[in-house]
Design an enzyme around this catalytic site. Structure first.
Site, PDB file in Angstrom:
ATOM      1  N   ASP A  17     -17.402  33.053  40.181  1.00  0.00           N
ATOM      2  CA  ASP A  17     -17.354  32.498  41.339  1.00  0.00           C
ATOM      3  C   ASP A  17     -17.897  33.240  42.623  1.00  0.00           C
ATOM      4  O   ASP A  17     -18.442  34.435  42.147  1.00  0.00           O
ATOM      5  CB  ASP A  17     -15.607  32.307  41.770  1.00  0.00           C
ATOM      6  CG  ASP A  17     -14.999  33.692  41.984  1.00  0.00           C
ATOM      7  OD1 ASP A  17     -15.678  34.870  41.884  1.00  0.00           O
ATOM      8  OD2 ASP A  17     -13.610  33.530  42.053  1.00  0.00           O
ATOM      9  N   SER A  18     -17.862  33.119  43.537  1.00  0.00           N
ATOM     10  CA  SER A  18     -18.750  33.708  44.572  1.00  0.00           C
ATOM     11  C   SER A  18     -18.127  34.946  45.520  1.00  0.00           C
ATOM     12  O   SER A  18     -18.615  35.658  46.191  1.00  0.00           O
ATOM     13  CB  SER A  18     -19.351  32.760  45.675  1.00  0.00           C
ATOM     14  OG  SER A  18     -18.070  32.352  46.586  1.00  0.00           O
ATOM     15  N   GLY A  19     -16.743  35.151  45.302  1.00  0.00           N
ATOM     16  CA  GLY A  19     -16.070  36.069  45.824  1.00  0.00           C
ATOM     17  C   GLY A  19     -15.282  35.497  47.219  1.00  0.00           C
ATOM     18  O   GLY A  19     -14.544  36.157  47.678  1.00  0.00           O
ATOM     19  N   GLY A  20     -15.932  34.369  47.454  1.00  0.00           N
ATOM     20  CA  GLY A  20     -15.469  33.958  49.102  1.00  0.00           C
ATOM     21  C   GLY A  20     -14.151  33.550  48.969  1.00  0.00           C
ATOM     22  O   GLY A  20     -13.287  34.028  49.682  1.00  0.00           O
ATOM     23  N   PHE A  21     -13.594  32.725  48.009  1.00  0.00           N
ATOM     24  CA  PHE A  21     -12.050  32.158  47.804  1.00  0.00           C
ATOM     25  C   PHE A  21     -11.244  33.707  47.902  1.00  0.00           C
ATOM     26  O   PHE A  21     -10.079  33.581  48.682  1.00  0.00           O
ATOM     27  CB  PHE A  21     -11.746  31.524  46.503  1.00  0.00           C
ATOM     28  CG  PHE A  21     -10.230  31.166  46.755  1.00  0.00           C
ATOM     29  CD1 PHE A  21      -9.823  29.940  47.654  1.00  0.00           C
ATOM     30  CD2 PHE A  21      -9.543  31.603  45.984  1.00  0.00           C
ATOM     31  CE1 PHE A  21      -8.576  29.572  47.537  1.00  0.00           C
ATOM     32  CE2 PHE A  21      -8.150  31.210  45.953  1.00  0.00           C
ATOM     33  CZ  PHE A  21      -7.674  30.179  46.739  1.00  0.00           C
TER      34      PHE A  21
ATOM     35  N   ASP B 235     -18.922  30.643  49.973  1.00  0.00           N
ATOM     36  CA  ASP B 235     -18.090  29.758  50.675  1.00  0.00           C
ATOM     37  C   ASP B 235     -17.364  30.207  51.736  1.00  0.00           C
ATOM     38  O   ASP B 235     -16.654  31.356  51.121  1.00  0.00           O
ATOM     39  CB  ASP B 235     -18.101  28.351  50.090  1.00  0.00           C
ATOM     40  CG  ASP B 235     -16.975  28.576  49.149  1.00  0.00           C
ATOM     41  OD1 ASP B 235     -16.972  29.728  48.503  1.00  0.00           O
ATOM     42  OD2 ASP B 235     -16.379  27.761  48.710  1.00  0.00           O
TER      43      ASP B 235
ATOM     44  N   GLN C  48     -17.059  21.668  50.605  1.00  0.00           N
ATOM     45  CA  GLN C  48     -15.761  21.919  51.498  1.00  0.00           C
ATOM     46  C   GLN C  48     -15.409  20.891  52.537  1.00  0.00           C
ATOM     47  O   GLN C  48     -15.953  19.964  52.285  1.00  0.00           O
ATOM     48  CB  GLN C  48     -16.026  23.210  52.245  1.00  0.00           C
ATOM     49  CG  GLN C  48     -15.958  24.529  51.417  1.00  0.00           C
ATOM     50  CD  GLN C  48     -14.565  24.863  50.629  1.00  0.00           C
ATOM     51  OE1 GLN C  48     -13.660  24.302  50.922  1.00  0.00           O
ATOM     52  NE2 GLN C  48     -14.538  25.989  49.641  1.00  0.00           N
TER      53      GLN C  48
ATOM     54  N   GLY D 261     -11.709  24.046  47.851  1.00  0.00           N
ATOM     55  CA  GLY D 261     -10.855  23.831  48.951  1.00  0.00           C
ATOM     56  C   GLY D 261      -9.950  22.921  48.651  1.00  0.00           C
ATOM     57  O   GLY D 261      -9.168  22.193  49.373  1.00  0.00           O
TER      58      GLY D 261
ATOM     59  N   ASP E   6     -11.233  24.692  36.052  1.00  0.00           N
ATOM     60  CA  ASP E   6     -10.774  26.003  35.746  1.00  0.00           C
ATOM     61  C   ASP E   6      -9.414  26.470  36.651  1.00  0.00           C
ATOM     62  O   ASP E   6      -9.122  25.661  37.635  1.00  0.00           O
ATOM     63  CB  ASP E   6     -11.865  27.185  36.155  1.00  0.00           C
ATOM     64  CG  ASP E   6     -11.422  27.665  37.675  1.00  0.00           C
ATOM     65  OD1 ASP E   6     -11.895  26.777  38.451  1.00  0.00           O
ATOM     66  OD2 ASP E   6     -10.950  28.794  37.906  1.00  0.00           O
TER      67      ASP E   6
ATOM     68  N   CYS F  94       1.879  20.002  18.838  1.00  0.00           N
ATOM     69  CA  CYS F  94       0.588  21.150  19.118  1.00  0.00           C
ATOM     70  C   CYS F  94       0.178  21.781  17.698  1.00  0.00           C
ATOM     71  O   CYS F  94       1.220  22.242  17.092  1.00  0.00           O
ATOM     72  CB  CYS F  94       1.127  21.894  20.179  1.00  0.00           C
ATOM     73  SG  CYS F  94       0.099  23.352  20.653  1.00  0.00           S
TER      74      CYS F  94
ATOM     75  N   CYS G  40      -1.671  24.534  17.905  1.00  0.00           N
ATOM     76  CA  CYS G  40      -2.028  26.138  18.197  1.00  0.00           C
ATOM     77  C   CYS G  40      -1.276  27.119  17.164  1.00  0.00           C
ATOM     78  O   CYS G  40      -0.437  26.815  16.578  1.00  0.00           O
ATOM     79  CB  CYS G  40      -1.816  26.520  19.370  1.00  0.00           C
ATOM     80  SG  CYS G  40      -0.105  26.938  20.101  1.00  0.00           S
TER      81      CYS G  40
ATOM     82  N   CYS H 260       2.501  27.272  18.185  1.00  0.00           N
ATOM     83  CA  CYS H 260       3.527  26.382  17.592  1.00  0.00           C
ATOM     84  C   CYS H 260       3.429  26.215  15.993  1.00  0.00           C
ATOM     85  O   CYS H 260       4.224  25.795  15.514  1.00  0.00           O
ATOM     86  CB  CYS H 260       3.099  25.214  18.077  1.00  0.00           C
ATOM     87  SG  CYS H 260       3.509  24.973  20.158  1.00  0.00           S
TER      88      CYS H 260
ATOM     89  N   HIS I 246      -0.896  29.173  23.579  1.00  0.00           N
ATOM     90  CA  HIS I 246      -0.314  27.796  23.579  1.00  0.00           C
ATOM     91  C   HIS I 246      -0.729  26.985  25.095  1.00  0.00           C
ATOM     92  O   HIS I 246      -1.054  25.931  24.723  1.00  0.00           O
ATOM     93  CB  HIS I 246       1.163  27.670  23.598  1.00  0.00           C
ATOM     94  CG  HIS I 246       1.824  26.297  23.855  1.00  0.00           C
ATOM     95  ND1 HIS I 246       1.828  25.282  22.866  1.00  0.00           N
ATOM     96  CD2 HIS I 246       2.302  25.630  24.911  1.00  0.00           C
ATOM     97  CE1 HIS I 246       2.244  24.065  23.439  1.00  0.00           C
ATOM     98  NE2 HIS I 246       2.491  24.494  24.811  1.00  0.00           N
TER      99      HIS I 246
END
Lengths: 381, 381
Positions: free
Chosen positions: B98-102, B152, B193, B220, B270, B308, B310, B313, B339
């Site tokens: 990511d850009s670091g903005g958030f 952003d 945004q 956002g 994500d 499941c 995995c 499980c 899981h």
């Protein structure tokens, strides 16, 4: 009084010897244990920070778990109801439980010892509990490990009078454990105590050996005495215990200790050290430790040990491990535990090969010389 | 002003569609991303408590890492010196930063925003730093992920005036990011945004789309608005963004959100949720969560989810997981993370198959109906 022992599910075969060192196979209901072996410790039914898959990947075989901890949490009755310890923690290979004795004396709050047993308070919630030899065996039968241990008292190594008194209890309790044992698919090992006193150690080894256990443990070492004293006690005990049964040195686990123990007839080792060190940022190598939090590693592109074939050393740099430590990421404990346990498991494998090839004494001499030189170099720096 | 874009290392091919849902392949220098996809988050260059091997075992592909965190610790220059993020954390498949903005707006202490960028204090040590669009791109070029994000400003969703102001900055910064970008082996995505305001979202999507990015993100959302508002915003944006480029819905990751997002044309998701929940004892299933610390699980021999496949499980009971949680063992975070991530990765795989087979709409309808019924049953209990 005649005590019946059935060891039908167990057998120990020595494949090769070199002087006091030996390599062999101890057969258990959950598979063969090739000795000498190092057993990772899974105190609370988990080797901290590792999955059983990761343990299998580093060729772990025998895994130890703690009676005191599992009795308190989640309870041995619950473990039994869930199919036993192997099923509960999903470790399909051999397992060993200790008797709870050591933890009662080292971890529990206020404890009162009498001839019959020990009353103590839980380190978790202060609740009151009582262990006797019979109770320890009942718990271990609920847990269901392949190897279980007699309930013993581990006295401070230098106190002779206390050791004499504790030895009398330990010996009486060993007999009661043999009588209490019911399950035929578990091998009960007796424990030799006696502090740093050669005569007490000899008396204990001879008495415990006389009881006909299928294996013997050496307790009360690596608890504050010097390396020289530990090695001396091992030599005393080595000459008293029967050669055709496995010997287990409890709670010992540096590379040097493995070499020194095998030179004195020891077959099985266990220790929390590799995983505990890993959680405190220290990586083990055969010649010393790296404290990976040190700033000197921040741009170090080498693996922990260039000669190591573990997952951690194959993929990750010291720089990355240091970053994980500084950033307080759990993955650092996992990756360093993999490396540290692999180091001891791989060393045990090397020791077995060297004994089989008749090269162990030379290997041990070189190993100990190199270690001395490394220590000397470091102390000059 | 003409900006040159080279996307030679990247291409997006849509393989099948059903109404607004689509499945395709986004090609990157570190391999193909099959969409729709869920990306596990490795904030500090590690998906918390998992090795890359364990991530590969659950078929993780795209992994996200955070510019803000890595800039502060261990530093993007150090990561570059160690060969870049893929090499440093040993993730050989596609990565996104990511850009670091958030994080600057959500994590950093005291921050001052101006037209040129943001000055902020580190949440770790209070030290002062400044991010601009150019700085964010320079850091992301040092880190070297396959997909990088424009810098952003994420405004509180319901504040219209703030959103208008932030949007102007976000748009100006998007152009500066495109100009600043030098590396040809990274795809820079623009970010839409506009809070919960349809007209702002439309304006933003149209403007960002006009800049010729090889992919677009929707930022956002999932920051305090309702599910209905989020879905409405997705519909607005869906109709403005070009169909032949991938769309990434940032920070969104419940099973329901994946279904709703894909129904509205989203390709990439994500979220930290699966691993964060795991560290707080909560296991995800397609129809809800289990809080495994509850005493009701103490003797429960079932896996988390009987459907499941995995590792967790396949091998471990709820009773064992609860024991690990109560005993504060790190392994609980690892096993529940495996899981939870598997649940979302497997759902994304199912979604891809259903779209290819022309069955996604039916699948989504059934999924959402079942979820409604489960919620209704629970609220009646």
């Amino acid at each position: 009084m005649e005590i019946q022992h059935s060891h039908a599910n167990f057998s120990f075969e020595i494949l090769a010897r070199q002087n006091r060192a030996r390599t062999g196979i101890f057969k258990t209901p959950h598979g063969d244990i090739f000795t000498p072996i190092f057993a990772p410790v899974g105190t609370q039914a988990t080797v901290k920070s590792l999955t059983p898959q990761q343990l299998a990947d580093i060729h772990a075989n025998l895994v130890l778990s703690n009676t005191y901890h599992l009795y308190l949490r989640p309870g041995d009755d619950l473990v039994a109801e869930m199919g036993g310890l192997h099923q509960f923690m999903q470790w399909p290979r051999p397992m060993l439980t200790d008797s709870g004795g050591f933890q009662v004396f080292s971890l529990a709050q206020t404890r009162k010892i009498d001839a019959d047993g020990v009353t103590f308070k839980s380190h978790i919630d202060g609740s009151s509990h009582r262990f006797t030899p019979e109770k320890s065996i009942a718990i271990q039968e609920n847990l269901g490990a392949d190897i279980i241990m007699a309930f013993d008292e581990c006295a401070p190594p230098y106190e002779r009078a206390y050791n004499q008194q504790a030895l009398a209890r330990t010996h009486a309790w060993a007999e009661r454990c043999l009588q209490a044992k019911k399950r035929q698919d578990q091998a009960l090992f007796g424990i030799v105590q006696g502090g740093i006193f050669p005569d007490l150690r000899q008396e204990s080894a001879e008495f415990i050996a006389s009881l006909g256990f299928p294996g013997h443990a050496i307790g009360g070492l690596s608890v504050g005495e010097t390396k020289e004293e530990m090695n001396q006690m091992l030599e005393v005990v080595d000459h008293c215990l029967p050669e055709d049964k496995p010997r287990y040195l409890m709670g010992v686990g540096t590379p040097e200790d493995l070499i020194q123990g095998v030179l004195r007839g020891v077959d099985i080792f266990d220790c929390v050290l590799p995983t505990r060190l890993a959680r405190h940022h220290a990586a083990m190598t055969l010649t010393g430790r790296l404290n990976l939090i040190n700033a000197s590693f921040s741009r170090d592109e080498r693996p922990i040990d260039e000669n190591c074939s573990c997952y951690t050393c194959q993929y990750f740099t010291r720089a990355y491990l240091r970053h994980l430590i500084v950033a307080k990421e759990m993955l650092s404990a996992t990756l360093i535990s993999i490396h540290n346990l692999h180091t001891l498991l791989h060393l045990a494998e090397e020791i077995r090969s060297r004994i089989s090839a008749g090269q162990f004494e030379e290997y041990a001499t070189n190993f100990l010389n190199e270690l001395e030189q490394t220590k000397a170099t470091k102390s000059r720096q």
